[in-house]
Design a protein around this motif. Structure first.
Motif, mmCIF file in Angstrom:
data_model
loop_
_atom_site.group_PDB
_atom_site.id
_atom_site.type_symbol
_atom_site.label_atom_id
_atom_site.label_comp_id
_atom_site.label_asym_id
_atom_site.label_seq_id
_atom_site.Cartn_x
_atom_site.Cartn_y
_atom_site.Cartn_z
ATOM 1 N N ASP A 1 16.406 111.617 105.647
ATOM 2 C CA ASP A 1 15.627 110.946 106.486
ATOM 3 C C ASP A 1 16.433 109.995 107.238
ATOM 4 O O ASP A 1 16.331 109.829 108.347
ATOM 5 N N PHE B 1 20.609 110.002 113.940
ATOM 6 C CA PHE B 1 20.698 110.791 115.077
ATOM 7 C C PHE B 1 19.528 110.806 116.174
ATOM 8 O O PHE B 1 19.559 110.655 117.433
ATOM 9 N N GLN B 2 18.258 110.302 115.666
ATOM 10 C CA GLN B 2 17.073 109.922 116.599
ATOM 11 C C GLN B 2 17.244 108.708 117.463
ATOM 12 O O GLN B 2 17.086 108.808 118.411
ATOM 13 N N ALA B 3 17.927 107.966 116.574
ATOM 14 C CA ALA B 3 18.143 106.477 117.122
ATOM 15 C C ALA B 3 19.303 106.761 118.125
ATOM 16 O O ALA B 3 19.245 105.970 119.338
ATOM 17 N N GLY C 1 19.936 109.174 119.937
ATOM 18 C CA GLY C 1 19.361 110.184 120.966
ATOM 19 C C GLY C 1 18.563 108.977 122.044
ATOM 20 O O GLY C 1 18.612 109.074 123.202
ATOM 21 N N ARG C 2 17.908 108.035 121.372
ATOM 22 C CA ARG C 2 17.257 107.180 121.929
ATOM 23 C C ARG C 2 17.960 106.282 122.592
ATOM 24 O O ARG C 2 17.725 105.889 123.909
ATOM 25 N N HIS D 1 18.523 111.872 109.760
ATOM 26 C CA HIS D 1 17.941 112.251 110.828
ATOM 27 C C HIS D 1 17.483 111.194 111.791
ATOM 28 O O HIS D 1 17.421 111.289 113.232
ATOM 29 N N MET D 2 17.034 110.020 111.050
ATOM 30 C CA MET D 2 16.816 108.933 111.851
ATOM 31 C C MET D 2 17.672 108.411 112.488
ATOM 32 O O MET D 2 17.699 107.889 113.814
ATOM 33 N N SER E 1 19.578 107.918 125.727
ATOM 34 C CA SER E 1 18.656 108.123 126.793
ATOM 35 C C SER E 1 18.263 106.677 127.517
ATOM 36 O O SER E 1 18.258 106.774 128.924
#
Length: 87
Positions: free
Chosen positions: A50, A56-58, A60-61, A53-54, A64
């Motif tokens: 977790d 990589f999500q961070a 990605g945000r 994955h968080m 962006s």
């Protein structure tokens, strides 16, 4: 003082008793919550997955947000540079 005693920090018999007492207490707590050693290992694994994955999500945000800001900042920078170039 033997090398084993120095390594363990106490006599082997006392360390064995301490480990037995702590193991008993941890076993009682784990049984009370219905946990098994495999549950603990899987929980640690899920925690790191977790976290991975968080991360990589961070990222990605974050990327962006940079692209969103660059859509305004870069053209504004170019316009300012073009206007100051004529002077």
């Amino acid at each position: 003082m033997s090398a084993l005693t120095r390594f363990l920090g106490d006599s082997p018999l006392r360390i064995l008793v301490k480990l037995l007492v702590v193991s008993f207490i941890v076993g009682l707590v784990m049984n009370a919550f219905g946990w098994s050693p495999l549950d603990v290992v899987q929980g640690i694994e899920r925690f790191f997955l977790d976290l991975w994955h968080m991360g990589f999500q961070a990222f990605g945000r974050f990327a962006s947000y940079i692209l969103l800001g660059a859509a305004i900042v870069v053209p504004a920078f170019l316009v300012i540079r073009l206007l100051s170039y004529r002077k």
